[in-house]
Design a protein around this motif. Sequence first.
Motif, PDB file in Angstrom:
ATOM      1  N   ALA A   1       0.866  -1.184   0.000  1.00  0.00           N
ATOM      2  CA  ALA A   1       0.000   0.000   0.000  1.00  0.00           C
ATOM      3  C   ALA A   1       0.904   1.236   0.000  1.00  0.00           C
ATOM      4  O   ALA A   1       1.866   1.298   0.766  1.00  0.00           O
ATOM      5  CB  ALA A   1      -0.900  -0.004   1.229  1.00  0.00           C
ATOM      6  N   GLU A   2       0.609   2.171  -0.877  1.00  0.00           N
ATOM      7  CA  GLU A   2       1.368   3.422  -0.957  1.00  0.00           C
ATOM      8  C   GLU A   2       1.544   4.058   0.428  1.00  0.00           C
ATOM      9  O   GLU A   2       2.590   4.620   0.739  1.00  0.00           O
ATOM     10  CB  GLU A   2       0.583   4.394  -1.848  1.00  0.00           C
ATOM     11  N   ASN A   3       0.514   3.931   1.252  1.00  0.00           N
ATOM     12  CA  ASN A   3       0.543   4.553   2.584  1.00  0.00           C
ATOM     13  C   ASN A   3       1.477   3.856   3.570  1.00  0.00           C
ATOM     14  O   ASN A   3       1.752   4.388   4.638  1.00  0.00           O
ATOM     15  CB  ASN A   3      -0.872   4.590   3.178  1.00  0.00           C
ATOM     16  N   CYS A   4       1.909   2.658   3.233  1.00  0.00           N
ATOM     17  CA  CYS A   4       2.823   1.925   4.126  1.00  0.00           C
ATOM     18  C   CYS A   4       3.667   0.988   3.269  1.00  0.00           C
ATOM     19  O   CYS A   4       3.404  -0.204   3.198  1.00  0.00           O
ATOM     20  CB  CYS A   4       2.030   1.153   5.177  1.00  0.00           C
ATOM     21  N   ASN A   5       4.676   1.557   2.610  1.00  0.00           N
ATOM     22  CA  ASN A   5       5.446   0.776   1.623  1.00  0.00           C
ATOM     23  C   ASN A   5       6.948   0.810   1.870  1.00  0.00           C
ATOM     24  O   ASN A   5       7.736   1.123   0.967  1.00  0.00           O
ATOM     25  CB  ASN A   5       5.116   1.254   0.210  1.00  0.00           C
ATOM     26  N   PRO A   6       7.396   0.447   3.078  1.00  0.00           N
ATOM     27  CA  PRO A   6       8.828   0.526   3.380  1.00  0.00           C
ATOM     28  C   PRO A   6       9.683  -0.325   2.437  1.00  0.00           C
ATOM     29  O   PRO A   6      10.772   0.111   2.022  1.00  0.00           O
ATOM     30  CB  PRO A   6       8.918   0.011   4.820  1.00  0.00           C
ATOM     31  N   LEU A   7       9.202  -1.506   2.079  1.00  0.00           N
ATOM     32  CA  LEU A   7      10.011  -2.390   1.233  1.00  0.00           C
ATOM     33  C   LEU A   7      10.143  -1.820  -0.177  1.00  0.00           C
ATOM     34  O   LEU A   7      11.229  -1.853  -0.772  1.00  0.00           O
ATOM     35  CB  LEU A   7       9.400  -3.792   1.205  1.00  0.00           C
TER      36      LEU A   7
ATOM     37  N   ASP B   1      18.777   0.163   4.266  1.00  0.00           N
ATOM     38  CA  ASP B   1      17.897   0.351   5.424  1.00  0.00           C
ATOM     39  C   ASP B   1      16.808   1.364   5.105  1.00  0.00           C
ATOM     40  O   ASP B   1      16.948   2.195   4.205  1.00  0.00           O
ATOM     41  CB  ASP B   1      18.698   0.831   6.638  1.00  0.00           C
ATOM     42  N   LEU B   2      15.753   1.290   5.903  1.00  0.00           N
ATOM     43  CA  LEU B   2      14.656   2.240   5.754  1.00  0.00           C
ATOM     44  C   LEU B   2      15.084   3.584   6.341  1.00  0.00           C
ATOM     45  O   LEU B   2      15.664   3.622   7.429  1.00  0.00           O
ATOM     46  CB  LEU B   2      13.451   1.695   6.519  1.00  0.00           C
ATOM     47  N   PRO B   3      14.820   4.704   5.646  1.00  0.00           N
ATOM     48  CA  PRO B   3      15.149   6.007   6.223  1.00  0.00           C
ATOM     49  C   PRO B   3      14.487   6.153   7.593  1.00  0.00           C
ATOM     50  O   PRO B   3      13.341   5.758   7.775  1.00  0.00           O
ATOM     51  CB  PRO B   3      14.559   7.017   5.231  1.00  0.00           C
ATOM     52  N   ALA B   4      15.223   6.694   8.559  1.00  0.00           N
ATOM     53  CA  ALA B   4      14.730   6.784   9.936  1.00  0.00           C
ATOM     54  C   ALA B   4      13.464   7.628  10.034  1.00  0.00           C
ATOM     55  O   ALA B   4      12.658   7.450  10.943  1.00  0.00           O
ATOM     56  CB  ALA B   4      15.814   7.346  10.844  1.00  0.00           C
ATOM     57  N   ASP B   5      13.295   8.545   9.081  1.00  0.00           N
ATOM     58  CA  ASP B   5      12.131   9.440   9.174  1.00  0.00           C
ATOM     59  C   ASP B   5      10.898   8.902   8.451  1.00  0.00           C
ATOM     60  O   ASP B   5       9.927   9.613   8.261  1.00  0.00           O
ATOM     61  CB  ASP B   5      12.492  10.830   8.624  1.00  0.00           C
ATOM     62  N   PHE B   6      10.926   7.622   8.065  1.00  0.00           N
ATOM     63  CA  PHE B   6       9.776   7.039   7.375  1.00  0.00           C
ATOM     64  C   PHE B   6       8.563   6.987   8.305  1.00  0.00           C
ATOM     65  O   PHE B   6       8.627   6.469   9.406  1.00  0.00           O
ATOM     66  CB  PHE B   6      10.107   5.625   6.884  1.00  0.00           C
ATOM     67  N   LEU B   7       7.459   7.546   7.836  1.00  0.00           N
ATOM     68  CA  LEU B   7       6.260   7.596   8.662  1.00  0.00           C
ATOM     69  C   LEU B   7       5.075   7.016   7.877  1.00  0.00           C
ATOM     70  O   LEU B   7       4.610   7.636   6.919  1.00  0.00           O
ATOM     71  CB  LEU B   7       5.968   9.047   9.056  1.00  0.00           C
ATOM     72  N   PRO B   8       4.605   5.825   8.257  1.00  0.00           N
ATOM     73  CA  PRO B   8       3.498   5.234   7.506  1.00  0.00           C
ATOM     74  C   PRO B   8       2.178   5.944   7.795  1.00  0.00           C
ATOM     75  O   PRO B   8       1.989   6.515   8.863  1.00  0.00           O
ATOM     76  CB  PRO B   8       3.449   3.811   8.043  1.00  0.00           C
ATOM     77  N   LEU B   9       1.278   5.898   6.830  1.00  0.00           N
ATOM     78  CA  LEU B   9      -0.077   6.420   7.012  1.00  0.00           C
ATOM     79  C   LEU B   9      -1.034   5.229   7.099  1.00  0.00           C
ATOM     80  O   LEU B   9      -0.693   4.122   6.690  1.00  0.00           O
ATOM     81  CB  LEU B   9      -0.448   7.303   5.813  1.00  0.00           C
ATOM     82  N   PRO B  10      -2.219   5.452   7.618  1.00  0.00           N
ATOM     83  CA  PRO B  10      -3.178   4.336   7.707  1.00  0.00           C
ATOM     84  C   PRO B  10      -3.582   3.832   6.312  1.00  0.00           C
ATOM     85  O   PRO B  10      -3.608   4.604   5.350  1.00  0.00           O
ATOM     86  CB  PRO B  10      -4.394   4.961   8.409  1.00  0.00           C
ATOM     87  N   THR B  11      -3.885   2.540   6.228  1.00  0.00           N
ATOM     88  CA  THR B  11      -4.367   1.947   4.973  1.00  0.00           C
ATOM     89  C   THR B  11      -5.455   0.925   5.278  1.00  0.00           C
ATOM     90  O   THR B  11      -5.420   0.290   6.343  1.00  0.00           O
ATOM     91  CB  THR B  11      -3.226   1.268   4.193  1.00  0.00           C
ATOM     92  N   ILE B  12      -6.427   0.792   4.342  1.00  0.00           N
ATOM     93  CA  ILE B  12      -7.454  -0.238   4.555  1.00  0.00           C
ATOM     94  C   ILE B  12      -6.888  -1.633   4.295  1.00  0.00           C
ATOM     95  O   ILE B  12      -7.494  -2.630   4.665  1.00  0.00           O
ATOM     96  CB  ILE B  12      -8.716  -0.031   3.690  1.00  0.00           C
ATOM     97  N   ALA B  13      -5.690  -1.700   3.707  1.00  0.00           N
ATOM     98  CA  ALA B  13      -5.049  -3.001   3.503  1.00  0.00           C
ATOM     99  C   ALA B  13      -4.285  -3.361   4.773  1.00  0.00           C
ATOM    100  O   ALA B  13      -3.053  -3.459   4.784  1.00  0.00           O
ATOM    101  CB  ALA B  13      -4.132  -2.949   2.287  1.00  0.00           C
ATOM    102  N   GLU B  14      -5.022  -3.587   5.863  1.00  0.00           N
ATOM    103  CA  GLU B  14      -4.390  -3.738   7.176  1.00  0.00           C
ATOM    104  C   GLU B  14      -3.458  -4.950   7.258  1.00  0.00           C
ATOM    105  O   GLU B  14      -2.495  -4.950   8.016  1.00  0.00           O
ATOM    106  CB  GLU B  14      -5.447  -3.805   8.287  1.00  0.00           C
ATOM    107  N   GLY B  15      -3.714  -5.961   6.442  1.00  0.00           N
ATOM    108  CA  GLY B  15      -2.886  -7.168   6.489  1.00  0.00           C
ATOM    109  C   GLY B  15      -1.461  -6.949   6.016  1.00  0.00           C
ATOM    110  O   GLY B  15      -0.566  -7.746   6.318  1.00  0.00           O
ATOM    111  N   ILE B  16      -1.218  -5.880   5.247  1.00  0.00           N
ATOM    112  CA  ILE B  16       0.155  -5.613   4.780  1.00  0.00           C
ATOM    113  C   ILE B  16       0.690  -4.300   5.353  1.00  0.00           C
ATOM    114  O   ILE B  16       1.687  -3.769   4.866  1.00  0.00           O
ATOM    115  CB  ILE B  16       0.264  -5.621   3.232  1.00  0.00           C
ATOM    116  N   ALA B  17       0.037  -3.792   6.395  1.00  0.00           N
ATOM    117  CA  ALA B  17       0.484  -2.531   7.005  1.00  0.00           C
ATOM    118  C   ALA B  17       1.580  -2.807   8.025  1.00  0.00           C
ATOM    119  O   ALA B  17       1.379  -2.672   9.225  1.00  0.00           O
ATOM    120  CB  ALA B  17      -0.701  -1.820   7.646  1.00  0.00           C
ATOM    121  N   VAL B  18       2.746  -3.241   7.558  1.00  0.00           N
ATOM    122  CA  VAL B  18       3.886  -3.525   8.444  1.00  0.00           C
ATOM    123  C   VAL B  18       4.944  -2.460   8.163  1.00  0.00           C
ATOM    124  O   VAL B  18       5.528  -2.422   7.074  1.00  0.00           O
ATOM    125  CB  VAL B  18       4.451  -4.939   8.187  1.00  0.00           C
ATOM    126  N   SER B  19       5.188  -1.579   9.128  1.00  0.00           N
ATOM    127  CA  SER B  19       6.058  -0.430   8.852  1.00  0.00           C
ATOM    128  C   SER B  19       7.538  -0.755   9.008  1.00  0.00           C
ATOM    129  O   SER B  19       8.383  -0.125   8.379  1.00  0.00           O
ATOM    130  CB  SER B  19       5.677   0.755   9.741  1.00  0.00           C
TER     131      SER B  19
END
Lengths: 372, 372
Positions: free
Chosen positions: A256-262, A274-292
Amino acid sequence: MNVAHLVCLDCQREYSLDDPRWRCDCGGPLDIRYFPVFDISNIWERPPGMWSYREALPLKADAQMVSLGEPLTPLVPLKISGREVLMKQEQLFPTGSYKDRGVSLLISHLKSIGITDIVEDSSGNAGASMAAYAARAGMRCRILVPEGASAGKLTQIRAMGAKLQSVRGNRQAAADAAVQLADSLFYASHAWSPFFYHGTKTIAFEICQQLGWRPPEVLILPVGGGSLLLGAHIGFKELKQAGFISRLPRIIGVQAENCNPLARIFNSTDPTGDLPADFLPLPTIAEGIAVSRPIRHRQVIAAVKESKGAFISVSEAEIQGTYKNLLHRGFYVEPTAAATIAGVESFIRLYPDPRGVIASVLSGHGLKVQPV
Amino acid sequence: MNVAHLVCLDCQREYSLDDPRWRCDCGGPLDIRYFPVFDISNIWERPPGMWSYREALPLKADAQMVSLGEPLTPLVPLKISGREVLMKQEQLFPTGSYKDRGVSLLISHLKSIGITDIVEDSSGNAGASMAAYAARAGMRCRILVPEGASAGKLTQIRAMGAKLQSVRGNRQAAADAAVQLADSLFYASHAWSPFFYHGTKTIAFEICQQLGWRPPEVLILPVGGGSLLLGAHIGFKELKQAGFISRLPRIIGVQAENCNPLARIFNSTDPTGDLPADFLPLPTIAEGIAVSRPIRHRQVIAAVKESKGAFISVSEAEIQGTYKNLLHRGFYVEPTAAATIAGVESFIRLYPDPRGVIASVLSGHGLKVQPV
């Protein structure tokens, strides 16, 4: 199955497969090193499904198998943007998601080494699956969830007799609290345990079997923590090593664009990976893949690179649109599954005429949520 | 498949299989008269599940098959009152219940004769299934439900894009209203259409295949309208006629004590075989089998008698107790499924040491309801 070991992905230290540990002493995630055996002639004499590949699964005694009846999930053709895509119906597992592949093997392993009490952190499908298989195995199970986790899935966890504990804070706080309990209870983490993705790897075996022992050209998968993607990649590699297939499919990970660290790490030029330290996920209705902060991010990125694949990010609007469309075509799935199909649509837009078979999955059942 | 006909069970009048009718001109229910063909060698080359018995299903053109991917549902051993029973996991169908067997064939048939608009009355699983398969087939679908029908299943029906219409009154009022609409829309009734139970008969084929082409000694099934029981009985008879098995299993039908018209007729000495006019059902949590006036009661009673079977009625307390117990053992089912297992417990109490294989089913998914 040959002699197998746990091996640390960071420091390469080895442990016995029976060692009741969830990570290396150095803090790194563990993998399983072994050479699976395949016997296709046997497969046909057995009930279809993940346990028909018994010899390729790292579990010593058959008596320890903990199964709720995992079907060979059908591979159903679906026209998406004018192109036929084969959809693996992973929502048809006993607890309504593909997590049962991983949990069935993980709980079987834990039973085989004498574990009786487990703790896991989850706010959704993995927790529901863990609660069900622990119940089937006669284990006591505690699931830690973040405050405000979705009510429907919590009902499912509680119904199975698992002890549900709400943790103040976010998803990470629940994980931290589970680690705290890992002294007295076994931390049966689907994110940390390599047995989990050695269960999910059976999706690759099944797809190849269903295609007459040929891999698809492209496999499009949802990615949160990456355990389905990692499992699929390892499964195809094992089939290639065993000589059953001659190449790996290109694996496309959908976030999900709102939570796409990978996707961000994959497309970044930062050499640390590594993921930039300032990465901030937003909520998504795709809750099953919302792993920040996925634990196995390096392993997942490496797998996608090895497969000559890529990542696709999808917007909330795309997920919503695809979700409604899937339901209206008779496929009753949860929004996370719609994110994957939004990714398939994106892929077909980017590559209008890809050669060969495109496969993808529907990952979670629509009954788990109340559609909007 | 040979030449097939629709035939009236009351007056024996025959109609073409393609005749778009839901009952005989005399008002009687229709059956399908034909001789199915089996080709076991073909079965193994096909995806497992109901459509692998293609030649035994009364549908002319493959192109008309409407499928959402019906898995070969696993047959899982479960200890019940100290006795191993093989449980067919029918809750693992796409819409969460065995109804998909019947609806997949019924909608395929309707598509093959050019039907584009259907109406059905249901307050639960059949309606959800009909909505999904109609969506897959591109048909317009209207589902009539009685006031106060359970909200969760209605959500599922609505999510698939079916038109949901609430009817003042009880379940029978919804059925009457559907009949009223049958002039302009095809009445795709799972209670009336014989295609429905020629779909559910595949449960018998699958169980025999899973047992190495042997029937179980006893098969314990939930019974409301009787379409699963009728289907199973016809399936076993067809296998016997074709020479694949040498005897029929004893079929035990389970009803809720609060709504058990078939059990009452079966055990009554009234020679008419009709339900007493003063029969008044009470509410039951086993809503899936709460059918107070089953249309095919004579056919169901005859099938159970032919199989040398019986009926068992279970109390609300028994259903509640078994329900909780099933969930705590990892089987996430709806209360109707628990009624069946309460019946299995009763059966084992009555016959503590029955010889041979006892099989039963889990009929509907736990995700459909919020457990108490």
